[in-house]
Enzyme design. Structure first.
Site, PDB file in Angstrom:
ATOM      1  N   GLY A 223      -4.922  -1.735   3.536  1.00 45.36           N
ATOM      2  CA  GLY A 223      -4.201  -0.912   2.582  1.00 45.36           C
ATOM      3  C   GLY A 223      -2.707  -1.040   2.751  1.00 45.36           C
ATOM      4  O   GLY A 223      -2.204  -2.031   3.284  1.00 45.36           O
ATOM      5  N   SER A 224      -1.994  -0.016   2.334  1.00 45.24           N
ATOM      6  CA  SER A 224      -0.540  -0.035   2.410  1.00 45.24           C
ATOM      7  C   SER A 224      -0.074   0.209   3.839  1.00 45.24           C
ATOM      8  O   SER A 224      -0.808   0.753   4.674  1.00 45.24           O
ATOM      9  CB  SER A 224       0.050   1.041   1.494  1.00 45.24           C
ATOM     10  OG  SER A 224      -0.235   2.338   2.006  1.00 45.24           O
ATOM     11  N   THR A 225       1.167  -0.167   4.106  1.00 43.52           N
ATOM     12  CA  THR A 225       1.740   0.079   5.425  1.00 43.52           C
ATOM     13  C   THR A 225       1.802   1.571   5.712  1.00 43.52           C
ATOM     14  O   THR A 225       1.524   2.009   6.835  1.00 43.52           O
ATOM     15  CB  THR A 225       3.142  -0.532   5.513  1.00 43.52           C
ATOM     16  OG1 THR A 225       3.045  -1.941   5.283  1.00 43.52           O
ATOM     17  CG2 THR A 225       3.757  -0.305   6.883  1.00 43.52           C
ATOM     18  N   THR A 226       2.141   2.361   4.707  1.00 43.60           N
ATOM     19  CA  THR A 226       2.211   3.810   4.887  1.00 43.60           C
ATOM     20  C   THR A 226       0.853   4.380   5.277  1.00 43.60           C
ATOM     21  O   THR A 226       0.746   5.182   6.218  1.00 43.60           O
ATOM     22  CB  THR A 226       2.709   4.489   3.597  1.00 43.60           C
ATOM     23  OG1 THR A 226       4.006   3.987   3.276  1.00 43.60           O
ATOM     24  CG2 THR A 226       2.777   5.994   3.761  1.00 43.60           C
ATOM     25  N   ALA A 227      -0.198   3.969   4.572  1.00 41.71           N
ATOM     26  CA  ALA A 227      -1.543   4.452   4.893  1.00 41.71           C
ATOM     27  C   ALA A 227      -1.974   3.984   6.274  1.00 41.71           C
ATOM     28  O   ALA A 227      -2.591   4.740   7.040  1.00 41.71           O
ATOM     29  CB  ALA A 227      -2.530   3.975   3.836  1.00 41.71           C
ATOM     30  N   GLY A 228      -1.655   2.743   6.620  1.00 39.02           N
ATOM     31  CA  GLY A 228      -2.026   2.217   7.926  1.00 39.02           C
ATOM     32  C   GLY A 228      -1.366   2.968   9.060  1.00 39.02           C
ATOM     33  O   GLY A 228      -2.001   3.265  10.084  1.00 39.02           O
ATOM     34  N   GLU A 245      -4.903  -4.164   8.359  1.00 32.99           N
ATOM     35  CA  GLU A 245      -4.485  -5.272   7.496  1.00 32.99           C
ATOM     36  C   GLU A 245      -3.705  -4.625   6.368  1.00 32.99           C
ATOM     37  O   GLU A 245      -4.277  -4.029   5.468  1.00 32.99           O
ATOM     38  CB  GLU A 245      -5.703  -6.044   6.986  1.00 32.99           C
ATOM     39  CG  GLU A 245      -5.358  -7.469   6.547  1.00 32.99           C
ATOM     40  CD  GLU A 245      -4.576  -7.499   5.246  1.00 32.99           C
ATOM     41  OE1 GLU A 245      -3.327  -7.648   5.322  1.00 32.99           O
ATOM     42  OE2 GLU A 245      -5.182  -7.354   4.186  1.00 32.99           O
ATOM     43  N   CYS A 279      -2.766  -9.220  -0.897  1.00 34.92           N
ATOM     44  CA  CYS A 279      -1.861  -9.229   0.251  1.00 34.92           C
ATOM     45  C   CYS A 279      -1.424 -10.645   0.593  1.00 34.92           C
ATOM     46  O   CYS A 279      -0.400 -10.846   1.243  1.00 34.92           O
ATOM     47  CB  CYS A 279      -2.530  -8.568   1.453  1.00 34.92           C
ATOM     48  SG  CYS A 279      -4.080  -9.340   1.956  1.00 34.92           S
TER      49      CYS A 279
END
Length: 494
Positions: A223-228, A245, A279
């Protein structure tokens, strides 16, 4: 999963305010209303998964393998249904969904089903003791999915997870959850109850509850960097392993001695395949100054011919963005690019069919006159937009590539093999490509570095992420086991 338009699944909340809409991005029409889960229903799913784990981990490897091969067969029986559902909720081309996404499910289940008994163990002989290193499952695991490749991510997480004896709870991407849910339903016609489950959700509630649950022992998110980062923070409170990822801002680099036609072909696919919602999209083209104009002339002509449209229709090259919000995000980046001084050098064609007037379409777009510091060259747009920047030397290209927050892929086009190989070692990415951009990575490590995350998918090492090592040690009988000297004094052998 119910066949009705209003979908209330096993772990949906009782609260009707949890309903959310799923749209056909080609028309904007609502195709389903799904009732999300919540922390309470997530806990019920975890309890079922934990009970299933206690039995599943004891299933012999050969039987586990047989069931995974059977899963592959069952998915193949529904291939056309799944491909059409995927295009209807996600917008990608039907041919791509059939050839790439749905095929991958059966391929990955067979791949990991065949690897179950092939993960190398370790045996150490130290003379006085024998040490054997084996792998143990974590237990209940979580898989948090994005919207762009529902079949690939559903299988890419569930197959290695259950191969190692774990059970898994999938949280589908809320923008396009139906295909993932349907795949899990098909898998459950083969697997014991509770081995693979899904809990739909909107926003952070279900992922947070999944990550923070004490019986969930490992979480993998794409997912997104924020979610990760949110998953890592929640998991760290319980010292829980994660696999991340989280995207990329990938470069395709073209040197003067490259085959320009090959490079242009691959750059077209790299930027616009799956409408740029990947991605691995090569959204940054780095073109050597000596050939910049010649390359752009060839590339721009092809971009102008790209036809956006309904993925179910022949003649469509680029489908719609997955949601209206994603469309607006991409259009915002196009406006930002123009405000920053970049030039729209080419755009593809939007559909003119009345049925698609409310679809979430963005014209495939090529920006030139792009500076490396611009937001459109630095941020992950996740749509059909590509930037073309100039560079003058190998060193400058490496510096530009390594200046990105992410580090997933890099493609290098050059007739100089030594230069290409040297660059492969210098760029901070997880995967490099020389004179090609073929992204079918089953069997090799898929993943990146920096803010792309850590862990590797789709390969034998993936099984290590979904398990933990255990050492079994015993006396060899060939020599005395060393002991603390005071023990020999105070409790000597009789």
């Amino acid at each position: 999963m119910s066949a009705s338009k209003h979908i209330i699944c096993e772990y949906s909340s009782e609260d009707p305010s949890k309903d959310f809409e799923v749209h056909n991005p080609a028309t904007g029409a609502v195709i389903a209303i799904v009732r999300a889960g919540d922390a309470t229903t997530l806990d019920k799913a975890v309890q079922v998964a934990h009970k299933a784990f206690l039995e599943w981990k004891k299933v012999p490897l050969t039987r586990r393998s047989q069931l995974m091969f059977k899963c592959a067969e069952e998915v193949e029986k529904h291939a056309e249904e799944l491909a059409e559902l995927l295009t209807t909720e996600n917008g990608k081309l039907l041919s791509d969904g059939r050839m790439v996404d749905v095929n991958f499910v059966s391929q990955v289940y067979r791949y990991f089903g065949s690897l179950i008994d092939k993960l190398p163990g370790e045996f150490h002989d130290s003379g006085s003791v024998y040490r054997y290193v084996t792998r143990e499952p974590h237990g209940v695991c979580g898989g948090i999915l994005p919207f762009n490749w529902p079949p690939i991510h559903t299988a890419g997480k569930s197959a290695p997870c259950i191969a190692m004896g774990n059970t898994i709870i999938i949280k589908p991407g809320e923008q396009a959850p139906l295909t993932s849910m349907r795949i899990v339903d098909i898998l459950n016609t083969v697997l014991p109850k509770g081995v693979v489950q899904y809990v739909p959700g909107v926003g952070p509630e279900v992922p947070q509850a999944l990550t923070a649950h004490p019986l969930v022992k490992m979480v993998s998110i794409t997912g997104s960097t924020t979610a990760g980062k949110a998953v890592v923070m929640a998991a760290s409170a319980l010292v829980k392993p994660t696999v991340l990822e989280l995207g990329g801002k990938n470069a395709l680099v073209v040197f003067p001695d490259a085959d320009l036609h090959r490079a242009a072909r691959d750059a077209l696919e790299g930027a616009f395949f799956n409408k740029g919602e990947a991605c691995t999209a090569t959204s940054r083209l780095l073109i050597h100054n000596d050939i910049y104009d010649a390359f752009i002339e060839k590339y721009a002509a092809a971009v102008c011919k790209l036809q956006a449209g309904n993925g179910l229709k022949k003649g469509t090259h680029v489908g719609p963005c997955v949601t209206q919000a994603q469309k607006e995000r991409v259009l915002d980046f196009i406006r930002i690019g123009e405000e920053e001084g970049a030039t729209i050098a080419a755009q593809g064609r939007l559909p003119d069919d009345a049925e698609e007037k409310d679809g979430f379409f963005v014209a495939p777009t090529l920006f030139t006159n792009v500076k490396h510091s611009m937001r459109i060259a630095q941020e992950e747009i996740f749509g059909p937009v590509v930037t073309a920047c100039k560079f003058d030397s190998e060193e400058e290209a490496v510096s530009i590539i390594n200046g990105a927050r992410w580090g997933l892929t890099c493609a290098i086009y050059s007739g100089n093999q030594e230069l290409a190989l040297r660059m492969c070692r210098q760029v901070d990415v997880g995967m490099t490509f020389i004179n090609n951009y073929f992204r079918n990575t089953l069997g090799i490590p898929f993943g990146g570095v920096k803010e792309t995350g850590y862990g590797r998918e789709h390969c034998i090492d993936t099984l290590k992420d979904w398990s933990t090592s255990k050492v079994i040690q015993m006396p060899s009988g060939l020599a005395p086991v060393p002991s603390w000297p005071p023990v020999n004094e105070l409790l000597p052998w009789q």
